[in-house]
Design a protein around this motif. Structure first.
Motif, PDB file in Angstrom:
ATOM      1  N   HIS A 177      49.512  56.035  46.892  1.00 36.79           N
ATOM      2  CA  HIS A 177      48.153  55.979  47.449  1.00 36.79           C
ATOM      3  C   HIS A 177      47.244  56.552  46.367  1.00 36.79           C
ATOM      4  O   HIS A 177      47.505  57.645  45.853  1.00 36.79           O
ATOM      5  N   PRO A 178      46.164  55.845  46.018  1.00 33.88           N
ATOM      6  CA  PRO A 178      45.310  56.338  44.936  1.00 33.88           C
ATOM      7  C   PRO A 178      44.693  57.695  45.281  1.00 33.88           C
ATOM      8  O   PRO A 178      44.669  58.097  46.458  1.00 33.88           O
ATOM      9  N   PRO A 179      44.170  58.403  44.271  1.00 31.66           N
ATOM     10  CA  PRO A 179      43.572  59.721  44.543  1.00 31.66           C
ATOM     11  C   PRO A 179      42.481  59.639  45.603  1.00 31.66           C
ATOM     12  O   PRO A 179      41.697  58.689  45.630  1.00 31.66           O
ATOM     13  N   LEU A 180      42.455  60.639  46.476  1.00 31.61           N
ATOM     14  CA  LEU A 180      41.449  60.688  47.545  1.00 31.61           C
ATOM     15  C   LEU A 180      40.388  61.735  47.254  1.00 31.61           C
ATOM     16  O   LEU A 180      39.257  61.610  47.708  1.00 31.61           O
ATOM     17  N   THR A 181      40.763  62.792  46.553  1.00 35.53           N
ATOM     18  CA  THR A 181      39.788  63.866  46.313  1.00 35.53           C
ATOM     19  C   THR A 181      39.665  64.147  44.812  1.00 35.53           C
ATOM     20  O   THR A 181      40.486  63.735  43.996  1.00 35.53           O
ATOM     21  N   CYS A 182      38.582  64.884  44.498  1.00 34.42           N
ATOM     22  CA  CYS A 182      38.485  65.557  43.199  1.00 34.42           C
ATOM     23  C   CYS A 182      38.247  67.033  43.537  1.00 34.42           C
ATOM     24  O   CYS A 182      37.744  67.347  44.630  1.00 34.42           O
ATOM     25  N   VAL A 220      37.040  73.974  45.801  1.00 29.96           N
ATOM     26  CA  VAL A 220      36.285  72.997  46.591  1.00 29.96           C
ATOM     27  C   VAL A 220      36.804  71.597  46.281  1.00 29.96           C
ATOM     28  O   VAL A 220      37.018  71.249  45.110  1.00 29.96           O
ATOM     29  N   GLY A 221      37.027  70.826  47.329  1.00 34.03           N
ATOM     30  CA  GLY A 221      37.430  69.426  47.179  1.00 34.03           C
ATOM     31  C   GLY A 221      36.327  68.517  47.702  1.00 34.03           C
ATOM     32  O   GLY A 221      35.684  68.845  48.716  1.00 34.03           O
ATOM     33  N   TRP A 222      36.103  67.393  47.024  1.00 38.18           N
ATOM     34  CA  TRP A 222      35.144  66.370  47.437  1.00 38.18           C
ATOM     35  C   TRP A 222      35.861  65.013  47.415  1.00 38.18           C
ATOM     36  O   TRP A 222      36.900  64.881  46.747  1.00 38.18           O
ATOM     37  N   GLY A 263      39.007  71.772  36.958  1.00 38.47           N
ATOM     38  CA  GLY A 263      39.033  70.718  37.973  1.00 38.47           C
ATOM     39  C   GLY A 263      39.657  69.436  37.492  1.00 38.47           C
ATOM     40  O   GLY A 263      39.943  69.265  36.306  1.00 38.47           O
ATOM     41  N   THR A 264      39.856  68.543  38.437  1.00 37.36           N
ATOM     42  CA  THR A 264      40.488  67.250  38.128  1.00 37.36           C
ATOM     43  C   THR A 264      40.195  66.242  39.237  1.00 37.36           C
ATOM     44  O   THR A 264      39.916  66.621  40.374  1.00 37.36           O
ATOM     45  N   ALA A 265      40.293  64.976  38.849  1.00 34.38           N
ATOM     46  CA  ALA A 265      40.251  63.900  39.851  1.00 34.38           C
ATOM     47  C   ALA A 265      41.533  63.074  39.748  1.00 34.38           C
ATOM     48  O   ALA A 265      41.660  62.022  40.354  1.00 34.38           O
ATOM     49  N   ASP A 266      42.458  63.591  38.953  1.00 32.92           N
ATOM     50  CA  ASP A 266      43.717  62.876  38.686  1.00 32.92           C
ATOM     51  C   ASP A 266      44.771  63.341  39.696  1.00 32.92           C
ATOM     52  O   ASP A 266      45.663  64.122  39.369  1.00 32.92           O
ATOM     53  N   LEU A 267      44.608  62.899  40.933  1.00 37.56           N
ATOM     54  CA  LEU A 267      45.444  63.421  42.012  1.00 37.56           C
ATOM     55  C   LEU A 267      46.074  62.283  42.833  1.00 37.56           C
ATOM     56  O   LEU A 267      45.812  62.144  44.039  1.00 37.56           O
ATOM     57  N   LEU A 341      50.415  64.676  56.131  1.00 35.19           N
ATOM     58  CA  LEU A 341      49.374  65.698  56.358  1.00 35.19           C
ATOM     59  C   LEU A 341      48.411  65.765  55.164  1.00 35.19           C
ATOM     60  O   LEU A 341      47.187  65.862  55.336  1.00 35.19           O
ATOM     61  N   ALA A 342      48.971  65.696  53.944  1.00 35.53           N
ATOM     62  CA  ALA A 342      48.113  65.760  52.748  1.00 35.53           C
ATOM     63  C   ALA A 342      47.168  64.563  52.723  1.00 35.53           C
ATOM     64  O   ALA A 342      45.969  64.716  52.430  1.00 35.53           O
ATOM     65  N   LEU A 343      47.684  63.373  53.048  1.00 31.85           N
ATOM     66  CA  LEU A 343      46.827  62.186  53.047  1.00 31.85           C
ATOM     67  C   LEU A 343      45.737  62.310  54.107  1.00 31.85           C
ATOM     68  O   LEU A 343      44.559  62.036  53.847  1.00 31.85           O
ATOM     69  N   ASN A 344      46.118  62.776  55.303  1.00 36.63           N
ATOM     70  CA  ASN A 344      45.120  62.942  56.377  1.00 36.63           C
ATOM     71  C   ASN A 344      44.054  63.949  55.975  1.00 36.63           C
ATOM     72  O   ASN A 344      42.860  63.722  56.152  1.00 36.63           O
ATOM     73  N   THR A 345      44.487  65.091  55.429  1.00 39.09           N
ATOM     74  CA  THR A 345      43.543  66.153  55.079  1.00 39.09           C
ATOM     75  C   THR A 345      42.620  65.693  53.964  1.00 39.09           C
ATOM     76  O   THR A 345      41.397  65.939  53.992  1.00 39.09           O
ATOM     77  N   ALA A 346      43.204  65.022  52.957  1.00 38.79           N
ATOM     78  CA  ALA A 346      42.430  64.641  51.770  1.00 38.79           C
ATOM     79  C   ALA A 346      41.416  63.544  52.060  1.00 38.79           C
ATOM     80  O   ALA A 346      40.527  63.299  51.240  1.00 38.79           O
ATOM     81  N   ARG A 347      41.494  62.913  53.214  1.00 47.16           N
ATOM     82  CA  ARG A 347      40.474  61.903  53.543  1.00 47.16           C
ATOM     83  C   ARG A 347      39.141  62.585  53.836  1.00 47.16           C
ATOM     84  O   ARG A 347      38.101  61.957  53.812  1.00 47.16           O
ATOM     85  N   LEU A 348      39.138  63.851  54.116  1.00 51.02           N
ATOM     86  CA  LEU A 348      37.924  64.655  54.355  1.00 51.02           C
ATOM     87  C   LEU A 348      37.021  63.964  55.377  1.00 51.02           C
ATOM     88  O   LEU A 348      35.798  63.892  55.220  1.00 51.02           O
ATOM     89  N   ALA A 349      37.668  63.428  56.412  1.00 49.78           N
ATOM     90  CA  ALA A 349      36.961  62.623  57.406  1.00 49.78           C
ATOM     91  C   ALA A 349      36.190  63.501  58.390  1.00 49.78           C
ATOM     92  O   ALA A 349      36.534  64.673  58.584  1.00 49.78           O
TER      93      ALA A 349
END
Ligand SMILES: Cc1cc2nc3c(=O)[nH]c(=O)nc-3n(C[C@H](O)[C@H](O)[C@H](O)COP(=O)(O)OP(=O)(O)OC[C@H]3O[C@@H](n4cnc5c(N)ncnc54)[C@H](O)[C@@H]3O)c2cc1C
Length: 400
Positions: A177-182, A220-222, A263-267, A341-349
């Motif tokens: 799944h491609p990166p969701l957060t930076c 902080v994640g965006w 920081g990074t967006a390579d996740l 859980l990581a995928l759900n959380t990282a959607r920052l929905a």
């Protein structure tokens, strides 16, 4: 000649080297870094990671280096806040937040103490093959130069997300799944008695963790798509995120930032084929996910335990490829819940009305709060808390 060469000497590689050396294997553990050494990673250790350190006899060494147990966390989803700690794992209830300079050094020292040979300051460039099997590595010394060649019937790549070993053995990526957060994080001094807290907002995640040396790590994640905007004016973006948590900006203003932002967006979120003839992949090299839930280190420890068990059983007489074959299957099964859980959380929905009502009801029921923290820490399956019948039962209890 070694029995096993491990490339990468942090949470995954040093742990495996220690377990194998304790079991009597001749192990070389190679890293381009020299320890103590920092790396791009915050360092929250949930109960299952702390339990493994305790089991390996290393938790006291973290205490001795000034890493205090964390007994309470605040989980804040905006309209609802709750404080507590997750269900313990084998009696381990406290969580920890040791700097990687401390944690990785404790692990490397334990590996060397057990008899592993640490070869630091060496970059591995290639895997050596014989009769279709990996049979060693080739590398070069940093700084002074010079090449190095090591031989062993098993090469383990514990060399992180951009693993050279994975590339050289052509490991296949799956469940990608491609990166969701930076993300960006840094460390502050002088913030006083700051509690560990996890603040979920629509499009932002703010994590506050006390760590060694009186410092507080703030992360902080965006959403990944906002990376260009965030880094154009990082200071402003970071402080705007702090404004989403009442009082946090003022608390931070009362202290002093001790390091530059990292920081990074390579996740990416993915698995790689993790065994083949004469090789295996471990830790982030074999499975990587968004760090929003802070589970990478716990999963690196878990995988080190599983792979060490498989290698021990090969030594005890089981055919090596057969023994190693169990390891990725078990890893994938045991990390599936945390991956979801990581995928759900990282959607920052945005928080739905239904979940808001659930959290309001849950906040009044201590045993449910404990299980919600257990989900965050990966010791309680998501469905044990967030399935429709469980949610209905919590709402019914609150209305009773
Ligand atoms: C921003 C961020 C925050 C995070 N926060 C948390 C958290 O709070 N809690 C948590 O549990 N996890 C967290 N993680 C995840 C965690 O950092 C990783 O899961 C963990 O570091 C994986 O350990 P590893 O040993 O597999 O790999 P790494 O820690 O990446 O170590 C790999 C090692 O291999 C060495 N290496 C690489 N290539 C070579 C080569 N060619 N030759 C020689 N040596 C080589 C490197 O020098 C390095 O020392 C976070 C990650 C990020 C990016």
């Amino acid at each position: 000649m070694f029995d096993v060469i491990v490339v990468g000497a942090r949470c995954a590689g040093a742990s495996l080297a220690m377990l194998l050396a304790r079991g009597g294997h001749r192990v070389a553990v190679v890293d381009r870094a020299s320890f103590p050494s920092d790396t791009m990673s915050t360092h929250f250790l949930w109960q299952r990671a702390a339990f493994r350190l305790r089991d390996w006899g290393l938790l006291d060494r973290l205490h001795a280096r000034g890493c205090a147990p964390i007994e309470q966390i605040t989980f804040d989803v905006g309209p609802v806040q709750m404080s507590g700690i997750g269900l313990g794992v084998e009696g381990q209830t406290a969580v920890y937040c040791p700097r990687r300079t401390v944690l990785d050094t404790v692990l490397v020292e334990a590996a060397v103490e057990a008899g592993a040979e640490l070869i630091d300051g060496v970059v591995v460039d290639d895997v050596v093959w014989a009769d279709g099997r990996a049979s060693g590595v080739r590398g070069r010394r940093r700084g002074a130069g010079g090449s190095l060649s090591l031989r062993a019937p098993l090469v383990v790549g514990a060399d992180g997300l951009h693993s050279t070993v994975a590339r050289r053995v052509a490991a296949r990526v799956y469940n990608h799944h491609p990166p969701l957060t930076c993300v960006y994080y840094s460390y502050w001094s002088g913030l006083g008695d700051v509690r560990a807290s996890f603040h979920a907002r629509t499009g932002q995640l703010i994590l506050v963790w006390p760590t060694n040396d009186g410092l507080t790590c703030i992360y902080v994640g965006w959403p990944r798509r906002e990376f260009a905007r965030v880094r154009t004016d990082l200071d402003r973006s970071f402080h705007a995120a702090l404004d989403l948590v009442p009082g946090l900006r003022d608390t931070v203003a009362s202290g002093h930032r001790e390091q530059r932002f990292v920081g990074t967006a390579d996740l990416p979120n993915q698995y790689r084929t993790s065994v083949g003839p004469g090789w295996a992949l471990l830790g982030d090299a074999g499975h990587h996910k968004d760090p929003s839930t802070g589970m990478g280190i716990a999963d690196a420890f878990l995988s080190a335990d599983l792979l060490a068990e498989a290698i021990h059983s090969a030594r005890a007489g089981r055919p090596v490829d057969d023994a190693l074959g169990d390891y990725p299957r078990q890893r994938d099964q045991l990390t599936a819940n945390g991956f979801e859980l990581a995928l759900n959380t990282a959607r920052l929905a945005p928080l739905s009305n239904g979940l808001t009502a659930f959290y309001r009801a849950a906040a009044t029921q201590p045993e449910v709060v404990e299980r919600i923290f257990g989900v965050l820490g990966g010791s309680v399956p998501i469905r044990d808390v967030y399935s429709a019948p469980r949610i209905a039962s919590v709402l019914a209890q609150a209305n009773a």
